[in-house]
Design an enzyme around this catalytic site. Structure first.
Site, short mmCIF file in Angstrom:
data_model
loop_
_atom_site.label_atom_id
_atom_site.label_comp_id
_atom_site.label_asym_id
_atom_site.label_seq_id
_atom_site.Cartn_x
_atom_site.Cartn_y
_atom_site.Cartn_z
N HIS A 39 0.83 -1.21 0.00
CA HIS A 39 0.00 0.00 0.00
C HIS A 39 0.86 1.26 0.00
O HIS A 39 1.73 1.43 0.85
CB HIS A 39 -0.86 -0.03 1.27
CG HIS A 39 -1.90 1.01 1.35
ND1 HIS A 39 -2.21 1.65 2.53
CD2 HIS A 39 -2.76 1.51 0.43
CE1 HIS A 39 -3.20 2.49 2.34
NE2 HIS A 39 -3.56 2.44 1.06
N GLU A 58 0.61 -0.48 -4.76
CA GLU A 58 -0.51 0.44 -4.98
C GLU A 58 0.01 1.84 -4.73
O GLU A 58 0.86 2.05 -3.86
CB GLU A 58 -1.64 0.11 -3.98
CG GLU A 58 -2.90 0.95 -4.16
CD GLU A 58 -3.01 2.18 -3.30
OE1 GLU A 58 -4.00 2.90 -3.44
OE2 GLU A 58 -2.08 2.47 -2.49
N HIS A 98 -1.70 11.20 -1.83
CA HIS A 98 -2.98 10.66 -1.37
C HIS A 98 -4.02 11.75 -1.16
O HIS A 98 -5.12 11.71 -1.72
CB HIS A 98 -2.79 9.86 -0.08
CG HIS A 98 -4.04 9.25 0.44
ND1 HIS A 98 -4.94 9.93 1.23
CD2 HIS A 98 -4.57 8.02 0.25
CE1 HIS A 98 -5.96 9.14 1.52
NE2 HIS A 98 -5.76 7.97 0.93
N GLU A 137 -4.14 3.94 -8.21
CA GLU A 137 -5.43 4.45 -7.76
C GLU A 137 -5.57 5.89 -8.24
O GLU A 137 -4.77 6.75 -7.87
CB GLU A 137 -5.58 4.39 -6.24
CG GLU A 137 -6.97 4.88 -5.84
CD GLU A 137 -7.21 5.06 -4.36
OE1 GLU A 137 -6.50 4.48 -3.53
OE2 GLU A 137 -8.15 5.83 -4.05
N ASP A 149 -1.37 6.32 -5.12
CA ASP A 149 -2.44 7.27 -5.40
C ASP A 149 -1.93 8.34 -6.36
O ASP A 149 -0.86 8.91 -6.12
CB ASP A 149 -2.89 7.94 -4.10
CG ASP A 149 -3.26 6.92 -3.04
OD1 ASP A 149 -4.28 6.25 -3.22
OD2 ASP A 149 -2.51 6.79 -2.04
#
Ligand code: G3P
Ligand code: MG
Length: 250
Positions: free
Chosen positions: A12, A39, A54, A114, A41
């Protein structure tokens, strides 16, 4: 039997909380722990460059305040995105999607991008990120997975790069979530791990959708989710969960 061609464990924001999230330093640390799927953002600078962050603002994870999407890349590129975390990472820059792609492609790592739009520019963010991802990953056998909580961002991604795989993110089982994922032509649903049970995994698999979850940081949850047959677990705990742990045990 998993449907996904991905590694089971996904780091993450690069390496969870062990390094400043969404930086190259975090990716390098996650890779040092053996992770090969990540992952992150991604949002747009004011001049339309996709970069990693994020929150909508810079306040929590940098030495600057304000809405990140209102600054140009020339301004963002000078920001210290490491000191807030610890002295060891002082001066760590915000990365572009391009630099994260370079790291992942050189090391054959899988990337879940993401799409995290600044409020108000959801569709455009989906379009630009997907177009850039398609360019960066051209001719590669494992394309990035584009996910978002924002249906408009996924619509934009579909319009710009229809061949790139998409995933709908959901935090709760809101009315119509399953139909929405199908309607957006997604290959996967990435849900808060708390909403899963065996029936939900079976429903997704019956529809040829991968069942992924976030953010799994404790052993008992991980064991239960693996027992349900999840296809992917996004975790912060890259130092505690072996990326080689199988589907039948942690
Ligand atoms: O993509 C999974 C997870 O990252 C979604 O939540 O808030 O950590 O971006 P968040
Ligand atoms: Mg995320």
């Amino acid at each position: 039997m998993t449907l996904s061609p991905w590694p089971l464990w996904i780091a993450h924001r690069g390496a969870g909380k062990l390094a400043p999230e969404n930086t190259l330093a975090a990716f390098r640390l996650g890779a040092r722990h053996g992770y090969s799927a990540f992952e992150c953002d991604v949002k747009l600078s004011a001049d339309g460059l996709p970069f990693l962050l994020h929150d909508a603002t810079l306040d929590r994870t940098s030495n600057v305040k304000g809405v990140a999407g209102e600054k140009t890349w020339a301004e963002l590129s000078r920001i210290d995105a490491g000191s807030w975390h610890s002295r060891a990472y002082a001066g760590e820059p915000l990365p572009t999607l391009g630099s994260i792609a370079a790291f992942c492609l050189a090391n054959s790592h899988a990337l879940n991008i993401e799409i995290k739009p600044t409020p108000g520019v959801e569709r455009r963010t989906g379009e630009v990120v997907a177009r850039e991802a398609e360019r960066l990953w051209r001719d590669r056998t494992l394309p990035p997975l584009l996910s978002s909580f924002e249906p408009d961002a996924l619509e934009g991604a579909r319009a710009a790069a229809p061949r790139l795989p998409r995933a709908l993110l959901i935090d709760t089982l809101v009315e119509g979530w399953f139909e929405r994922a199908q309607g957006l032509g997604c290959v996967a649903v990435v849900a808060n791990h708390r909403v899963y049970d065996t029936a939900m995994v079976a429903r997704l698999h019956a529809a040829n959708l991968w069942a992924l979850c976030y953010t799994v940081n404790d052993d008992s949850s991980a064991r239960a989710l693996l027992g349900m047959g999840l296809d992917g677990l996004v975790t912060d705990a890259v130092d505690r969960f072996s990326p080689h742990a199988g589907r039948l045990g942690v």
